[in-house]
Motif scaffolding. Structure first.
Motif, PDB file in Angstrom:
ATOM      1  N   UNK A  41       0.401  -0.694   0.253  1.00 60.50           N
ATOM      2  CA  UNK A  41       0.034  -0.246  -0.074  1.00 60.50           C
ATOM      3  C   UNK A  41       0.908   1.703  -0.374  1.00 60.50           C
ATOM      4  N   UNK A  42       0.931   1.946  -1.354  1.00 62.02           N
ATOM      5  CA  UNK A  42       1.668   3.480  -1.756  1.00 62.02           C
ATOM      6  C   UNK A  42       1.127   4.225  -0.903  1.00 62.02           C
ATOM      7  N   UNK A  43       1.958   5.646  -0.308  1.00 61.86           N
ATOM      8  CA  UNK A  43       1.314   6.212  -0.818  1.00 61.86           C
ATOM      9  C   UNK A  43       1.901   7.432  -1.688  1.00 61.86           C
ATOM     10  N   UNK A  44       0.976   8.487  -3.036  1.00 67.41           N
ATOM     11  CA  UNK A  44       1.858   9.662  -3.280  1.00 67.41           C
ATOM     12  C   UNK A  44       1.831  10.273  -1.909  1.00 67.41           C
ATOM     13  N   UNK A  45       3.357  10.879  -2.203  1.00 64.94           N
ATOM     14  CA  UNK A  45       4.037  11.842  -1.314  1.00 64.94           C
ATOM     15  C   UNK A  45       3.455  13.306  -1.650  1.00 64.94           C
ATOM     16  N   UNK A  46       3.491  13.288  -3.247  1.00 63.57           N
ATOM     17  CA  UNK A  46       2.812  15.490  -4.216  1.00 63.57           C
ATOM     18  C   UNK A  46       1.174  15.112  -3.856  1.00 63.57           C
ATOM     19  N   UNK A  64       7.543  28.401   3.712  1.00 64.42           N
ATOM     20  CA  UNK A  64       5.560  28.437   4.193  1.00 64.42           C
ATOM     21  C   UNK A  64       5.449  26.899   3.597  1.00 64.42           C
ATOM     22  N   UNK A  65       4.767  26.472   4.004  1.00 64.35           N
ATOM     23  CA  UNK A  65       4.546  24.579   3.269  1.00 64.35           C
ATOM     24  C   UNK A  65       2.525  25.075   3.173  1.00 64.35           C
ATOM     25  N   UNK A 104      13.061  16.531  -1.271  1.00 59.20           N
ATOM     26  CA  UNK A 104      13.838  16.068  -2.691  1.00 59.20           C
ATOM     27  C   UNK A 104      13.683  16.737  -3.651  1.00 59.20           C
ATOM     28  N   UNK A 105      15.115  16.378  -4.052  1.00 55.31           N
ATOM     29  CA  UNK A 105      15.893  17.512  -4.785  1.00 55.31           C
ATOM     30  C   UNK A 105      15.674  19.158  -4.861  1.00 55.31           C
ATOM     31  N   UNK A 106      15.657  19.462  -3.773  1.00 54.95           N
ATOM     32  CA  UNK A 106      15.824  20.684  -3.136  1.00 54.95           C
ATOM     33  C   UNK A 106      13.637  21.194  -3.138  1.00 54.95           C
ATOM     34  N   UNK A 107      13.234  20.071  -3.344  1.00 51.12           N
ATOM     35  CA  UNK A 107      11.504  20.266  -2.757  1.00 51.12           C
ATOM     36  C   UNK A 107      11.337  20.278  -2.183  1.00 51.12           C
ATOM     37  N   UNK A 108      10.622  20.476  -1.064  1.00 46.49           N
ATOM     38  CA  UNK A 108       9.450  20.339   0.642  1.00 46.49           C
ATOM     39  C   UNK A 108       8.853  19.369  -0.273  1.00 46.49           C
TER      40      UNK A 108
END
Length: 185
Positions: free
Chosen positions: A40-45, A92-93, A116-120
């Motif tokens: 079971x996988x959760x899409x991170x984005x 800010x997130x 990941x690659x500079x992106x929060x």
């Protein structure tokens, strides 16, 4: 690269150019044929969950995440503002990116920012946090052999079932993985 025999809960992998975090997995041995792994996988984005079944021994690209400590400062609408504890840079997130973590954030709390690659891509909370009870409903005393509980609202707006002896103004420890009461702090 990581094989199916080395996967664990919480690991982030890249499948078909998309980042997924492993929520849970199960090895399945069929009567005939080779073993399979159901994940079971959760899409991170995006945050949505998918299920994927692969053959045992398949390999995935493990995502290399960078972590740094950030301190939660304040909320402004749907944005949560953090400060890097080493460089004092502010970022800010969005609330959607943080997910369930918003129910546990308090002013001044230090969490780990995952990039990941500079992106929060999110924050990692400690295993438990201490929060103050702002509102508690009346509990009915009676059969306490089963561990009677009552609903309580915490300072972040999170609702948790607590034992009858917890009152308004008490500080309690809450598990951030399950959202359950642990003990009075």
């Amino acid at each position: 690269m990581i094989s199916t025999g080395e996967i664990k809960r919480g690991i982030t992998v890249e499948i078909d150019g998309t980042l997924y975090q492993i929520v849970e997995f199960q090895h399945i041995k069929m009567g005939r044929g080779s073993a399979q792994v159901r994940m079971k996988l959760r899409n991170v984005r995006r945050g949505d969950l998918i299920e994927k079944t692969v053959q045992a021994g398949d390999r995935f690209q493990r995502a290399r995440l960078d972590h740094r400590n950030v301190q939660f400062m304040y909320k402004d609408g749907t944005h949560y503002h953090f400060m890097d504890t080493a460089t004092f840079d502010q970022l800010a997130l969005d609330e959607e990116l943080l997910g369930d973590a918003v129910s546990y954030l308090t002013d001044g709390m230090v969490v780990q920012l995952s990039e990941y690659e500079g992106e929060a891509i999110g924050v990692e909370l400690p295993a438990s946090v201490v929060l103050a009870v702002t509102e508690v409903e009346f509990g009915i005393k009676g059969d306490t052999a089963t561990g009677a509980t009552k609903p309580a609202t915490l300072e972040t707006g999170l609702r948790v079932n607590v034992p009858l002896f917890v009152g308004q103004g008490d500080k309690i420890k809450v598990d951030t993985r399950s959202g359950e009461y642990i003990e009075r702090a």
